[in-house]
Every structure is written in C-alpha cells, then in structure tokens.
Design a protein around this motif. Sequence first.
Motif, PDB file in Angstrom:
ATOM      1  N   ARG A  69       3.471   5.185  -1.022  1.00 23.32           N
ATOM      2  CA  ARG A  69       2.014   5.202  -1.194  1.00 23.32           C
ATOM      3  C   ARG A  69       1.488   6.629  -1.083  1.00 23.32           C
ATOM      4  NH1 ARG A  69      -2.300   1.713  -1.217  1.00 23.32           N
ATOM      5  NH2 ARG A  69      -0.861  -0.044  -0.913  1.00 23.32           N
ATOM      6  N   TRP A  70       0.707   7.037  -2.117  1.00 23.85           N
ATOM      7  CA  TRP A  70       0.109   8.372  -2.183  1.00 23.85           C
ATOM      8  C   TRP A  70      -1.401   8.241  -2.348  1.00 23.85           C
ATOM      9  CZ3 TRP A  70       3.364  12.686  -1.971  1.00 23.85           C
ATOM     10  CH2 TRP A  70       4.735  12.416  -2.097  1.00 23.85           C
ATOM     11  N   ARG A  71      -2.156   9.062  -1.618  1.00 19.64           N
ATOM     12  CA  ARG A  71      -3.625   8.975  -1.640  1.00 19.64           C
ATOM     13  C   ARG A  71      -4.219  10.177  -2.374  1.00 19.64           C
ATOM     14  NH1 ARG A  71      -5.487   6.227   3.279  1.00 19.64           N
ATOM     15  NH2 ARG A  71      -4.709   4.571   1.889  1.00 19.64           N
ATOM     16  N   LEU A  72      -5.125   9.895  -3.280  1.00 15.25           N
ATOM     17  CA  LEU A  72      -5.769  10.943  -4.075  1.00 15.25           C
ATOM     18  C   LEU A  72      -6.667  11.810  -3.201  1.00 15.25           C
ATOM     19  CD1 LEU A  72      -6.239  11.857  -7.112  1.00 15.25           C
ATOM     20  CD2 LEU A  72      -8.369  10.553  -6.955  1.00 15.25           C
ATOM     21  N   VAL A  73      -6.506  13.127  -3.323  1.00 16.19           N
ATOM     22  CA  VAL A  73      -7.385  14.059  -2.611  1.00 16.19           C
ATOM     23  C   VAL A  73      -8.180  14.930  -3.575  1.00 16.19           C
ATOM     24  CG1 VAL A  73      -6.031  14.098  -0.493  1.00 16.19           C
ATOM     25  CG2 VAL A  73      -5.495  15.734  -2.307  1.00 16.19           C
ATOM     26  N   ASN A 101     -10.636   4.481  -0.754  1.00 15.70           N
ATOM     27  CA  ASN A 101      -9.386   5.166  -1.054  1.00 15.70           C
ATOM     28  C   ASN A 101      -8.919   4.873  -2.476  1.00 15.70           C
ATOM     29  OD1 ASN A 101      -9.164   6.236   1.566  1.00 15.70           O
ATOM     30  ND2 ASN A 101      -8.176   4.374   2.313  1.00 15.70           N
ATOM     31  N   ILE A 102      -8.352   5.883  -3.107  1.00 10.57           N
ATOM     32  CA  ILE A 102      -7.734   5.743  -4.423  1.00 10.57           C
ATOM     33  C   ILE A 102      -6.279   6.144  -4.269  1.00 10.57           C
ATOM     34  CG2 ILE A 102      -7.710   6.581  -6.795  1.00 10.57           C
ATOM     35  CD1 ILE A 102     -10.713   6.997  -6.590  1.00 10.57           C
ATOM     36  N   ASP A 103      -5.381   5.179  -4.474  1.00  8.30           N
ATOM     37  CA  ASP A 103      -3.963   5.373  -4.183  1.00  8.30           C
ATOM     38  C   ASP A 103      -3.096   5.100  -5.406  1.00  8.30           C
ATOM     39  OD1 ASP A 103      -4.858   5.739  -1.611  1.00  8.30           O
ATOM     40  OD2 ASP A 103      -3.932   3.926  -0.787  1.00  8.30           O
ATOM     41  N   GLN A 104      -1.902   5.688  -5.397  1.00  8.76           N
ATOM     42  CA  GLN A 104      -0.818   5.281  -6.274  1.00  8.76           C
ATOM     43  C   GLN A 104       0.345   4.841  -5.395  1.00  8.76           C
ATOM     44  OE1 GLN A 104       0.044   8.477  -9.116  1.00  8.76           O
ATOM     45  NE2 GLN A 104      -1.049   7.324 -10.671  1.00  8.76           N
ATOM     46  N   VAL A 105       0.931   3.691  -5.734  1.00  4.27           N
ATOM     47  CA  VAL A 105       2.063   3.168  -4.981  1.00  4.27           C
ATOM     48  C   VAL A 105       3.255   3.048  -5.930  1.00  4.27           C
ATOM     49  CG1 VAL A 105       2.908   1.327  -3.493  1.00  4.27           C
ATOM     50  CG2 VAL A 105       0.452   1.852  -3.548  1.00  4.27           C
ATOM     51  N   PHE A 106       4.309   3.812  -5.665  1.00  6.52           N
ATOM     52  CA  PHE A 106       5.504   3.823  -6.509  1.00  6.52           C
ATOM     53  C   PHE A 106       6.571   2.911  -5.903  1.00  6.52           C
ATOM     54  CE2 PHE A 106       3.385   7.668  -7.794  1.00  6.52           C
ATOM     55  CZ  PHE A 106       3.704   7.819  -9.142  1.00  6.52           C
ATOM     56  N   ALA A 122      -7.754   1.244  -6.395  1.00  6.88           N
ATOM     57  CA  ALA A 122      -9.026   1.848  -5.994  1.00  6.88           C
ATOM     58  C   ALA A 122      -9.821   0.800  -5.226  1.00  6.88           C
ATOM     59  CB  ALA A 122      -9.805   2.323  -7.210  1.00  6.88           C
ATOM     60  N   SER A 123     -10.113   1.066  -3.970  1.00  2.76           N
ATOM     61  CA  SER A 123     -10.922   0.145  -3.173  1.00  2.76           C
ATOM     62  C   SER A 123     -12.396   0.496  -3.340  1.00  2.76           C
ATOM     63  CB  SER A 123     -10.521   0.210  -1.699  1.00  2.76           C
ATOM     64  OG  SER A 123     -10.757   1.503  -1.172  1.00  2.76           O
ATOM     65  N   PHE A 124     -13.234  -0.529  -3.290  1.00  2.00           N
ATOM     66  CA  PHE A 124     -14.666  -0.298  -3.473  1.00  2.00           C
ATOM     67  C   PHE A 124     -15.455  -1.389  -2.765  1.00  2.00           C
ATOM     68  CE2 PHE A 124     -13.337  -3.021  -6.930  1.00  2.00           C
ATOM     69  CZ  PHE A 124     -14.376  -3.927  -7.083  1.00  2.00           C
ATOM     70  N   ALA A 125     -16.736  -1.108  -2.563  1.00  4.05           N
ATOM     71  CA  ALA A 125     -17.672  -2.088  -2.014  1.00  4.05           C
ATOM     72  C   ALA A 125     -18.870  -2.176  -2.941  1.00  4.05           C
ATOM     73  CB  ALA A 125     -18.121  -1.682  -0.612  1.00  4.05           C
ATOM     74  N   LEU A 126     -19.426  -3.377  -3.061  1.00  2.17           N
ATOM     75  CA  LEU A 126     -20.568  -3.604  -3.951  1.00  2.17           C
ATOM     76  C   LEU A 126     -21.662  -4.327  -3.175  1.00  2.17           C
ATOM     77  CD1 LEU A 126     -21.429  -3.251  -6.927  1.00  2.17           C
ATOM     78  CD2 LEU A 126     -20.529  -5.535  -7.371  1.00  2.17           C
ATOM     79  N   PRO A 127     -22.395  -3.587  -2.319  1.00  2.00           N
ATOM     80  CA  PRO A 127     -23.457  -4.210  -1.542  1.00  2.00           C
ATOM     81  C   PRO A 127     -24.557  -4.737  -2.477  1.00  2.00           C
ATOM     82  CG  PRO A 127     -22.909  -2.022  -0.726  1.00  2.00           C
ATOM     83  CD  PRO A 127     -22.253  -2.163  -2.049  1.00  2.00           C
ATOM     84  N   ALA A 283      -0.605   3.097   6.143  1.00  2.00           N
ATOM     85  CA  ALA A 283      -0.709   2.159   5.034  1.00  2.00           C
ATOM     86  C   ALA A 283      -0.761   0.735   5.547  1.00  2.00           C
ATOM     87  CB  ALA A 283       0.479   2.329   4.087  1.00  2.00           C
ATOM     88  N   ALA A 284       0.023   0.415   6.582  1.00  2.00           N
ATOM     89  CA  ALA A 284       0.020  -0.921   7.156  1.00  2.00           C
ATOM     90  C   ALA A 284      -1.338  -1.232   7.783  1.00  2.00           C
ATOM     91  CB  ALA A 284       1.124  -1.055   8.190  1.00  2.00           C
ATOM     92  N   THR A 285      -1.928  -0.242   8.450  1.00  2.00           N
ATOM     93  CA  THR A 285      -3.250  -0.429   9.048  1.00  2.00           C
ATOM     94  C   THR A 285      -4.308  -0.676   7.984  1.00  2.00           C
ATOM     95  OG1 THR A 285      -2.649   1.016  10.892  1.00  2.00           O
ATOM     96  CG2 THR A 285      -5.004   0.619  10.517  1.00  2.00           C
ATOM     97  N   ASP A 286      -4.225   0.081   6.870  1.00  4.18           N
ATOM     98  CA  ASP A 286      -5.181  -0.106   5.774  1.00  4.18           C
ATOM     99  C   ASP A 286      -5.095  -1.515   5.204  1.00  4.18           C
ATOM    100  OD1 ASP A 286      -5.984   2.461   6.046  1.00  4.18           O
ATOM    101  OD2 ASP A 286      -4.849   3.272   4.348  1.00  4.18           O
ATOM    102  N   SER A 287      -3.854  -2.026   5.015  1.00  2.20           N
ATOM    103  CA  SER A 287      -3.701  -3.349   4.425  1.00  2.20           C
ATOM    104  C   SER A 287      -4.198  -4.440   5.356  1.00  2.20           C
ATOM    105  CB  SER A 287      -2.226  -3.597   4.070  1.00  2.20           C
ATOM    106  OG  SER A 287      -1.422  -3.596   5.236  1.00  2.20           O
TER     107      SER A 287
END
Length: 289
Positions: A69-73, A101-106, A122-127, A283-287
């Motif tokens: 798992r790689w996170r975009l910076v 967060n925007i990630d790539q998982v190989f 890409a995770s997002f929220a839509l209030p 990554a485990a905490t995020d999931s």
Amino acid sequence: EGSEASVVRCKEALRSAIARAGSRASASAGARGAVAEAINNLAAAADAAGADGTGAESIVDTLTRDGGRWRLVFTTAPDVLFLLGLESLPAPPGARVRVGNIDQVFVKDDAAPGAGAVYNEASFALPPLLESATLRVRTDFSAAPSGRRLTLRFLEAAITDLVPAPVLDAVLAPPLIPRMGSLGAIAAVYEKELTVPLLGAQDAGGALYPFLGGRLGGKGGKSSSDSGGSTDDSGAGSSSGRGAAQPGPGYLLLYADSDTFVGRQTDGAAGEFVFERVPQTEAATDSEG
C-alpha cells in the motif's frame, strides 16, 4: 558511495519541495515546478547510482512488499486533481465534499512473474449523506523486462465501504424497514459494492488516465487485442486480453525504494505521482476505521 549519498540528498530535497507545495490540489505553478525539478534530479541520481536497473520481478517485489500500500503525497495527474478539486466547489455549510487518502495497493501475481494487480483507492465523504466511502479502481499491471515501465489494464470501478450519515438512516429507515424487515437488512445494502466494468476500445483521441481509468474525448478506435497485446520495454501495448477491458497507458517508474515511489504517465493525460509506503500497522488501522 557518493552516488548513493546523492540519491539520499535528492530524495530529501523532493520531500522538502512537496512539504513547501502544501495542498495536494492547489500548489502554485512555482511549487509544482520545484517538485518537478526535484523529481528529475532524483531520477537522474538514481540512474547514476544504478538504483533503477532492478528488472521486472525485482520492481514488483519492491512495490508489493509489506502489504503493497502506497499513499499519494503529490500529483499533477488531471483525474486526481479533479477529485481533489471537488473539495473547493461551492457548497452549503456542512455539505462540502471531503477527499481523504488516495492510495495504490499493489498485489503480486505469483503465477505470472513481473505482473499483478493494482487497486487505486480514493476515500471520500459526502455530507450530509455519507460519512465515508471508497472509490476503488481495479487494474492489472505488467512490468517491462527492465522494470522501468508498467502497462496498466483497467478492469472495473466500484464504490465500496459505505458509511451512511445518521440523516440518511433517518430518511431511509421508515420506508425500507417494512419491506426489508430490519435495520440489519438495510446495513447489508450499505455493505454491497456498486461495481461498473471499465469497457471500451483504445483510440488516439482518448486520454487514458492512469489512476481512475477514465477517458477524455475520442471515438471508436482500435482495441488492445487488435494492437497485438504485447508489452515491450517501451511500455507500449497491453497484457494479454480479457474481453474488452480498458487498455491503459505506459507508466514510467522514475524511482522506487523501501518507502518512496515516483511515477510518470508517458502518454494520454500526462501526470506525475509521488507516493510513500503505508506501514502495514497503519494500513490495518485505516481499514478498521
């Protein structure tokens, strides 16, 4: 030793330039130029040190190690900048889109050396409707023999990990409970994925995005199976076909080590990406969250 020290200095210079750029979406032209220069310097230093001559299997090992798992910076890719720009759209108080967060998982394919799958997330929220959700694009990849290029083949996009806001539950529960029997049945609906196959043919007029598998303009054209389906060291072509899966762009790997991954799309909608590895514990905490 001097070449390796130069790589370390250039890598730190890249991190500093990204830190000065600030927001992933609204960096100034000057800040973007500074990051681009730092990327070029790092790539040149890696070339001089021989750090890039790893080969296909070695680069896949690097990308998939420790959970992959790689996170975009930082990025200049149009499709990702569009996503990030949604946060700036005018919206009523409390209703602004939030992009997380925007990630790539190989993931390595043990049966096909130098190949595997990559999940763009890409995770997002839509209030006020959704507290969180994830856009996930599933892609096959194959590395050229040098390990310097990946060819991507987009398969499907999905909206998953839906967490509804209380107001959505309040609106949906009264009419749905009589039909579905319980709140648990409604929760099961949220757990399902909305999946869309990424189908279509490649054409010269269409800009193929490396992250979302999108298309901009163009009509018709030649499919990946018609183009021969080969992957050479130039990154052209695509891996062996499965139906009409969306053919992807050439993706140049400028630098990759244990914690930093830098890539550049070489055709279509050009853009650069800088990722940092996400430790497996994080990554485990995020999931779980």
